[in-house]
Design a protein around this motif. Structure first.
Motif, PDB file in Angstrom:
ATOM      1  N   PRO A   1       0.836  -1.197   0.000  1.00 30.69           N
ATOM      2  CA  PRO A   1       0.000   0.000   0.000  1.00 30.69           C
ATOM      3  C   PRO A   1       0.874   1.251   0.000  1.00 30.69           C
ATOM      4  O   PRO A   1       1.965   1.268   0.578  1.00 30.69           O
ATOM      5  CB  PRO A   1      -0.813  -0.112   1.290  1.00 30.69           C
ATOM      6  N   LYS A   2       0.416   2.280  -0.667  1.00 30.68           N
ATOM      7  CA  LYS A   2       1.078   3.588  -0.724  1.00 30.68           C
ATOM      8  C   LYS A   2       2.424   3.539  -1.456  1.00 30.68           C
ATOM      9  O   LYS A   2       3.270   4.396  -1.252  1.00 30.68           O
ATOM     10  CB  LYS A   2       1.293   4.171   0.675  1.00 30.68           C
TER      11      LYS A   2
ATOM     12  N   ASP B   1       5.113   6.914   0.376  1.00 35.16           N
ATOM     13  CA  ASP B   1       4.883   8.037   1.277  1.00 35.16           C
ATOM     14  C   ASP B   1       5.846   8.044   2.468  1.00 35.16           C
ATOM     15  O   ASP B   1       5.853   8.990   3.239  1.00 35.16           O
ATOM     16  CB  ASP B   1       3.436   8.049   1.757  1.00 35.16           C
ATOM     17  N   SER B   2       6.659   6.980   2.585  1.00 35.72           N
ATOM     18  CA  SER B   2       7.632   6.960   3.685  1.00 35.72           C
ATOM     19  C   SER B   2       8.811   6.064   3.328  1.00 35.72           C
ATOM     20  O   SER B   2       8.718   5.194   2.467  1.00 35.72           O
ATOM     21  CB  SER B   2       6.969   6.466   4.975  1.00 35.72           C
ATOM     22  N   VAL B   3       9.912   6.273   4.046  1.00 34.56           N
ATOM     23  CA  VAL B   3      11.111   5.460   3.841  1.00 34.56           C
ATOM     24  C   VAL B   3      10.839   4.019   4.269  1.00 34.56           C
ATOM     25  O   VAL B   3      11.312   3.071   3.635  1.00 34.56           O
ATOM     26  CB  VAL B   3      12.306   6.066   4.613  1.00 34.56           C
TER      27      VAL B   3
ATOM     28  N   GLY C   1       5.421  14.069   3.092  1.00 35.54           N
ATOM     29  CA  GLY C   1       6.114  14.147   1.805  1.00 35.54           C
ATOM     30  C   GLY C   1       6.397  12.776   1.221  1.00 35.54           C
ATOM     31  O   GLY C   1       6.382  11.756   1.911  1.00 35.54           O
ATOM     32  N   SER C   2       6.668  12.764  -0.054  1.00 33.71           N
ATOM     33  CA  SER C   2       6.882  11.493  -0.738  1.00 33.71           C
ATOM     34  C   SER C   2       8.369  11.154  -0.817  1.00 33.71           C
ATOM     35  O   SER C   2       9.226  12.014  -0.683  1.00 33.71           O
ATOM     36  CB  SER C   2       6.294  11.573  -2.151  1.00 33.71           C
ATOM     37  N   VAL C   3       8.613   9.875  -1.038  1.00 34.49           N
ATOM     38  CA  VAL C   3       9.969   9.376  -1.230  1.00 34.49           C
ATOM     39  C   VAL C   3      10.008   8.749  -2.614  1.00 34.49           C
ATOM     40  O   VAL C   3       9.274   7.809  -2.904  1.00 34.49           O
ATOM     41  CB  VAL C   3      10.339   8.322  -0.157  1.00 34.49           C
ATOM     42  N   GLN C   4      10.855   9.306  -3.476  1.00 40.38           N
ATOM     43  CA  GLN C   4      11.048   8.724  -4.802  1.00 40.38           C
ATOM     44  C   GLN C   4      12.326   7.902  -4.764  1.00 40.38           C
ATOM     45  O   GLN C   4      13.325   8.325  -4.186  1.00 40.38           O
ATOM     46  CB  GLN C   4      11.150   9.820  -5.853  1.00 40.38           C
ATOM     47  N   PHE C   5      12.276   6.710  -5.373  1.00 37.49           N
ATOM     48  CA  PHE C   5      13.455   5.848  -5.326  1.00 37.49           C
ATOM     49  C   PHE C   5      13.591   5.055  -6.608  1.00 37.49           C
ATOM     50  O   PHE C   5      12.640   4.896  -7.368  1.00 37.49           O
ATOM     51  CB  PHE C   5      13.414   4.921  -4.100  1.00 37.49           C
ATOM     52  N   GLU C   6      14.820   4.599  -6.828  1.00 33.67           N
ATOM     53  CA  GLU C   6      15.144   3.786  -7.996  1.00 33.67           C
ATOM     54  C   GLU C   6      15.771   2.485  -7.538  1.00 33.67           C
ATOM     55  O   GLU C   6      16.591   2.469  -6.618  1.00 33.67           O
ATOM     56  CB  GLU C   6      16.107   4.534  -8.919  1.00 33.67           C
TER      57      GLU C   6
END
Length: 181
Positions: free
Chosen positions: A108-109, A131-133, A166-171
Motif C-alpha cells: 500500500p502507498k 509516502d515513507s522510507v 512528503g513522498s519518497v522517490q526511489f530507484e
C-alpha cells in the motif's frame, strides 16, 4: 306574406353540373406518377448494369494481371535494422512474468512510476514512489521475497521532507532469476 315552397334536398340520382374538362384534371397527377415510376425503373436498371460491368472488369483485372505482387526493392540500412532488432527484443521480453512479480510484491502507498529493462532483459531499472522510507524498504524486501528476482538493489532515493507527509522517490535495480548477469 306568401309562403314559398323551397326544396333544399338534392334530387336523387342527379349530378351537379361540372364541365367535362374538370373530370380530366385528376388524370394529370396519375400520368406524372406513372412517368416518374417508369423513369426510376430505367435508372435502377442502368445502375445495375453498370455495377455488373464494373465487377466484371475488376475480376478480369484481378485474375488476368499475371504479375506477381510488387516486391520491396530497398534494403534496410544498418541503423534501421539495428533499431528494428532492438524493438523486437523488447517485445520478446517476459513482461507478463515481470508484472506478476510486481503484483505479488505490491505494497500500500507504493506506486511504480517506470520499468525500464535492459536490452537483454538481464536488469530492470525501476522507478517508484512511496509516502515513507519504511514503506520503500518494505517494498524492496517484498520484491526480494517473491523469488522471481535474483537480487534487488536500492540504487538511490530522494525524500521531500518540506511537505507534511512528503513522498519518497526511489530507484531500484532488479535482476531476474533466469537472466544472465
Amino acid at each position: 306574406m306568401k309562403r314559398l315552397a323551397i326544396d333544399f334536398a338534392a334530387v336523387a340520382g342527379a349530378r351537379p353540373n361540372v364541365p367535362a374538362y374538370l373530370h380530366l384534371l385528376w388524370l394529370a397527377p396519375l400520368v406524372a406518377l406513372l412517368l416518374g415510376g417508369w423513369q426510376w425503373l430505367q435508372i435502377k436498371q442502368q445502375n445495375a448494369s453498370l455495377e455488373r460491368a464494373l465487377q466484371a472488369s475488376v475480376q478480369q483485372a484481378f485474375w488476368q494481371s499475371g504479375k506477381p505482387p510488387a516486391q520491396a526493392t530497398g534494403a534496410l540500412k544498418p541503423a534501421q535494422r539495428q533499431a528494428l532488432n532492438e524493438a523486437v527484443k523488447q517485445l520478446n521480453l517476459p513482461w507478463a512474468a515481470w508484472f506478476a512479480a510486481f503484483e505479488r510484491a505490491a505494497q500500500p502507498k507504493v506506486t511504480l512510476l517506470a520499468i525500464n529493462p535492459s536490452t537483454q532483459g538481464s536488469t530492470l531499472a525501476i522507478s517508484a514512489e512511496s509516502d515513507s522510507v519504511e514503506r520503500m524498504l518494505a517494498y524492496v524486501e517484498a520484491l526480494r521475497r517473491t523469488g522471481f528476482f535474483r537480487d534487488v538493489v536500492l540504487r538511490r532515493h530522494r525524500s521531500d521532507d518540506s511537505v507534511a507527509g512528503g513522498s519518497v522517490q526511489f530507484e531500484l535495480l532488479a535482476y531476474p532469476q533466469g537472466a544472465a548477469p
